[in-house]
Design a protein around this motif. Structure first.
Motif, mmCIF file in Angstrom:
data_model
loop_
_atom_site.group_PDB
_atom_site.id
_atom_site.type_symbol
_atom_site.label_atom_id
_atom_site.label_comp_id
_atom_site.label_asym_id
_atom_site.label_seq_id
_atom_site.Cartn_x
_atom_site.Cartn_y
_atom_site.Cartn_z
ATOM 1 N N SER A 115 -6.323 74.700 82.600
ATOM 2 C CA SER A 115 -4.857 75.116 83.859
ATOM 3 C C SER A 115 -3.748 74.799 82.671
ATOM 4 N N GLN A 174 -1.576 79.769 80.651
ATOM 5 C CA GLN A 174 -1.702 81.061 82.031
ATOM 6 C C GLN A 174 -1.284 80.866 82.867
ATOM 7 N N GLY A 175 -1.638 79.336 82.790
ATOM 8 C CA GLY A 175 -1.486 78.734 84.754
ATOM 9 C C GLY A 175 -2.648 78.971 84.641
ATOM 10 N N GLY A 176 -3.668 78.774 84.108
ATOM 11 C CA GLY A 176 -4.963 79.231 84.463
ATOM 12 C C GLY A 176 -5.185 80.813 85.560
#
Lengths: 210, 259
Positions: B252, B255-257
């Motif tokens: 998470s 890269q925002g996952g």
């Protein structure tokens, strides 16, 4: 450049929300008057503090009608207390009518886990959120993976009347508590996207695409 | 989830690090370190003005304003905050919580005033604890130099009753020593209060964090281990996760996952 209008009614600090939107490359306009709200392309409604006091401020500034009118067709994002104020009624200190955009009531967080252990309120920290009755595809949370975490700070929660409005929940001692709501272009999150790292910025970017 | 909190002690706009909060060495520009730790996936940041009490005011406002332009996690700021107005000024710059020590010792009512004005979750009581020969811990101020006569355990109980929402628990004995947290202190304090306790002082390696959490800490503050690059936030996170401690999933953070 996209434009987002941040409603400033003197309840809490807008700076962090403003910075987060600026960071993803939009122009942020701060609205203190009804006219500015009417002209918004995307409306953001933050809020920190207590429900009755925040509603009073909105009333004093004569913004309630303008917000309700704009919410008919303008993409709208309530954050934290801002999301709670989208509901019909708040139960913080006293019963106070909200904006009535989403059916439901704002209630105090449970103080015990499902099996009776005491819980700490205010609830503060990072939580994993999950879908409840509504799938996330093409929603505000379209880009959010199942492995996620968002930052929360609150003592009250949104008890929405229609489960289809409840976009996401998190686990609070066995209770499923509303983390995000959405009905069409009306959206809200209990967590702070402006304080939730890259994951929060993704929610902000996604809101701008709706 | 357990929070990993890089602690940045700052003196005259430099990030510094000492041993037992003294003998301070300059390390670099705090905003650069803050950004680096944010990108590594820190859950929160802690800025402490190390010399504020000498001047009686916090000098971090410019740094906070600069930091919040590119760091999107909660920030706690401590040092030299003496009044509700001081706290408001810090919060207006973009900080989320304020940590108080000296002013709370001098006038405990301040804790309640701040909690009433900003909410309990905004008020962090900072404790500088030194272990005594009789096994108790006494609370100090001014980087462990000034004696308050307060018993740490009694003081945290009172402070929480007055509205402190969180305890930043620094062991002066362990601070900068890289030998792990004062686990007994963490255990005793977290067993007498219901609010989150941030263990601070002594993290030498990632597994010291595990021990602190098992002793009751809700968050671990880390300084030297990160500033001198002996480990990284994701490295420490992984060690905790492998032990089964709930932390923000690494997926998470990067890269925002989505990658």
């Amino acid at each position: 450049m996209k434009r987002v209008t941040l409603i400033d009614y003197g309840a809490g600090n807008l700076l962090n929300v403003q910075r987060a939107f600026e960071h993803v490359g939009v122009r942020v306009e701060i609205a203190t008057e009804a006219k500015q709200i009417e002209q918004a392309e995307h409306l953001v409604f933050p809020g920190v503090g207590a429900f009755p006091e925040a509603m009073r401020r909105l009333q004093q500034k004569n913004l309630i009608g303008a917000i309700q009118q704009a919410a008919v067709d303008t993409p709208f994002l309530g954050i934290c207390l801002g999301m709670q104020m989208m509901l019909d009624q708040g139960e913080e200190f006293e019963s106070t009518p909200g904006l009535g955009l989403i059916a439901g009531q704002v209630k105090a967080l449970p103080t015990r886990t499902l099996d009776g252990k005491p819980m700490k309120v205010p609830h503060m920290g990072w939580e994993l959120i999950r879908s409840n009755h509504q799938a996330w595809s093409s929603s505000l949370l379209n880009d959010i993976p199942p492995q996620n975490a968002f930052y929360f700070v609150h003592s009250y929660y949104a008890d929405v009347q229609n489960v289809t409005d409840q976009l996401a929940v998190f686990d609070f001692g066995g209770h499923s508590i509303t983390a995000a709501i959405q009905r069409e272009h009306l959206m809200g999150c209990q967590f702070h996207p402006e304080k939730s790292g890259l994951m929060g910025l993704k929610v902000i970017e996604r809101f701008l695409d709706i | 989830m357990i929070r990993l909190i890089p602690r940045l002690d700052i003196k005259s706009s430099h990030l510094i690090k000492g041993v037992k909060l003294e003998g301070l060495r300059k390390i670099g520009a705090p905003s650069e370190y803050a950004r680096k730790y944010y990108q590594q996936g820190a859950d929160e940041l802690l800025y402490m003005d190390a010399v504020a009490s000498l001047y009686g005011r916090n000098s971090l406002t410019d740094l906070i304003k600069e930091t919040v332009k590119s760091v999107f996690i909660p920030i706690t700021v401590g040092g030299g905050i003496r009044s509700v107005d001081d706290a408001r000024a810090i919060l207006r710059c973009g900080a989320d919580k304020v940590a108080i020590n000296t002013a709370a010792v001098q006038r405990p009512e301040l804790i309640g005033e701040m909690a009433h004005t900003f909410g309990e979750q905004c008020v962090v009581l900072s404790i500088e604890a030194i272990r005594q020969a009789d096994g108790r811990w006494l609370a100090f101020t001014d980087n462990g130099r000034e004696h308050t006569g307060l018993d740490v355990v009694e003081w945290v109980k009172e402070a929480v009753n007055r509205g402190a929402g969180e305890i930043l628990l620094t062991s002066v004995d362990q601070e900068g020593g890289r030998k792990g947290y004062d686990l007994e202190l963490v255990q005793v304090v977290s067993s007498v209060v219901s609010v989150p306790v941030i263990a601070s002082g002594g993290m030498g390696q990632a597994k010291d964090g595990i021990a602190a959490v098992k002793s009751g800490a809700s968050a671990v503050a880390m300084a030297d281990i990160l500033h001198y690059e002996r480990d990284t936030v994701p490295g420490i996170r992984q060690v905790l996760a492998e032990e089964g401690i709930p932390v923000r999933p690494q997926a998470s953070i990067q890269q925002g996952g989505t990658e």
